[in-house]
Design a protein around this motif. Structure first.
Motif, PDB file in Angstrom:
ATOM      1  N   ASP A  27       6.787  26.754  81.619  1.00 16.19           N
ATOM      2  CA  ASP A  27       7.296  26.492  80.275  1.00 16.19           C
ATOM      3  C   ASP A  27       6.435  27.181  79.217  1.00 16.19           C
ATOM      4  N   LEU A  28       5.130  27.184  79.417  1.00 23.24           N
ATOM      5  CA  LEU A  28       4.247  27.826  78.450  1.00 23.24           C
ATOM      6  C   LEU A  28       4.408  29.344  78.470  1.00 23.24           C
ATOM      7  N   VAL A  29       4.604  29.924  79.648  1.00 20.28           N
ATOM      8  CA  VAL A  29       4.869  31.365  79.726  1.00 20.28           C
ATOM      9  C   VAL A  29       6.118  31.710  78.929  1.00 20.28           C
ATOM     10  N   VAL A  30       7.172  30.943  79.150  1.00 20.01           N
ATOM     11  CA  VAL A  30       8.447  31.212  78.473  1.00 20.01           C
ATOM     12  C   VAL A  30       8.297  31.050  76.966  1.00 20.01           C
ATOM     13  N   GLU A  31       7.637  29.979  76.529  1.00 21.99           N
ATOM     14  CA  GLU A  31       7.456  29.751  75.091  1.00 21.99           C
ATOM     15  C   GLU A  31       6.612  30.852  74.456  1.00 21.99           C
ATOM     16  N   ALA A  32       5.561  31.269  75.149  1.00 23.76           N
ATOM     17  CA  ALA A  32       4.696  32.317  74.607  1.00 23.76           C
ATOM     18  C   ALA A  32       5.443  33.637  74.518  1.00 23.76           C
ATOM     19  N   ALA A  33       6.198  33.974  75.557  1.00 23.49           N
ATOM     20  CA  ALA A  33       6.956  35.226  75.548  1.00 23.49           C
ATOM     21  C   ALA A  33       7.984  35.230  74.424  1.00 23.49           C
ATOM     22  N   GLU A  90      11.677  36.775  83.767  1.00 21.55           N
ATOM     23  CA  GLU A  90      12.772  37.198  82.878  1.00 21.55           C
ATOM     24  C   GLU A  90      12.378  37.065  81.414  1.00 21.55           C
ATOM     25  N   ALA A  91      11.697  35.978  81.077  1.00 17.28           N
ATOM     26  CA  ALA A  91      11.300  35.768  79.682  1.00 17.28           C
ATOM     27  C   ALA A  91      10.356  36.868  79.212  1.00 17.28           C
TER      28      ALA A  91
END
Length: 335
Positions: A80-86, A110-111
């Motif tokens: 979730d943090l990877v996706v939010e950061a991206a 993907e993000a």
């Protein structure tokens, strides 16, 4: 160009990463430390003379003075943090595991791709001088075609943790995940195809009934026929022990030990060697090298040396190992 970073997580590994980013990496600046635990980020920021800290992780992701995020929060929050950061346009360094399901691994990859940001995963063993030299020996043909591979992780003992606080399958998803990546790293161009795993609670047998496992051995068969073995224990009384081996058609390469230095004392009682008791000590140069590589990739607009696809590959082995322990059978690795 200076890369301004935020570290998410001020625990043991987050503090290690923050110190390295703040003091050891050319072209890097630690701009903020974030941790929801009251006082944790504030204390670490003060120790490292970092100008800002916050208990609000999303706030760190939104900051205009941050170019990249270092994720050192609990493992189950990583995706979730990877996706939010991206999505916030930040480059991402994430500690292993990047994800604990293949769907989440795909979501993270993907993000990052959609946002056009660098995504690097913390498989520090690839940056250890011995492991890097072993891979170079494989690439140069000095060991021939790899036939047998081995990777070992033994955490320092005596292990005195609370098994009830260890998430299920941690030995595969958070410990042996390093070894699965190391086996793939030392057998380039080949993919893991089949896995057989055995695991038990030999250090804390009383905890096995609740799903705790502290000792494991995993056999990985690659396309092309090479066979890899990964093993882990949570309690090596002599120190933190990381080793690897590639045996091939033309020779063999071996790397790693638990020794803190190359000093050995020979006296009337025997031969004595000081050993490292923490991964952050044994692999200190590797941690510095991986963050240097990440910052260089961000500055140069190049791809990460260890990316989300590498993390996904290691995860496929971990998930197959879990299924093998559940069923007692060999398991095909998911594509």
């Amino acid at each position: 160009m200076t890369v301004r970073l935020a570290v998410l997580g001020a625990g043991r590994i987050g503090a290690n990463h923050a110190e390295i980013v703040a003091r050891r990496v050319p072209g890097a600046e630690l701009a903020v430390v974030a941790d929801p635990v009251p006082g944790a980020a504030e204390r670490l920021a003060a120790e490292l003379d970092v100008p800002a800290w916050t208990t609000d992780t999303p706030e760190a992701l939104r900051r205009d003075d941050v170019d990249a995020i270092v994720i050192a929060a609990p493992a189950r929050s990583h995706t979730d943090l990877v996706v939010e950061a991206a999505r916030a346009g930040k480059h991402v360094f994430v500690e292993k595991p990047m994800a604990v399901t293949l769907a989440d691994a795909d979501r993270a990859v993907e993000a990052a791709a959609n946002a056009g940001v660098t995504l690097q995963v913390g498989f520090n063993r690839r940056f250890a001088p011995g492991f890097a030299a072993a891979r170079a020996a494989v690439d140069e043909g000095r060991v021939g075609t790899p036939h047998l591979l081995r990777s070992v992780t033994r955490d320092p003992g005596p292990w005195n943790g609370d098994p009830g606080r260890v998430p299920p399958w941690t030995i595969f998803l958070e410990t042996l995940i390093h070894d699965f990546d190391a086996l793939c790293f030392l057998n380039p161009g080949r993919e893991p195809r089949r896995v057989h795993a055995v695991a038990d609670a030999l250090i804390r047998p009383d905890a096995k009934v609740n799903g705790f496992l502290d000792t494991a051995v995993v056999t990985v068969t690659f396309d092309g026929g090479a066979i890899g073995v990964a093993e882990a224990s949570f309690s090596a009384l002599y120190g933190y022990d990381v080793r690897g081996e590639v045996f091939g058609s033309a020779g063999m390469a071996t790397v790693g030990s638990a020794a803190a230095t190359d000093l050995a004392i020979h006296d009337v009682t025997g031969i004595h060697v000081d050993t490292a008791r923490r991964d952050t000590d044994l692999l200190r140069s590797s941690y510095i090298a991986e963050f240097t590589a990440f910052v260089d990739a961000v500055r140069g607009g190049t791809g990460a040396v260890v990316d989300g696809h590498d993390a996904r590959r290691a995860l496929t082995v971990a998930l197959a190992a879990i299924e093998s322990v559940r069923t007692g059978a060999s398991v095909e690795v998911a594509s």
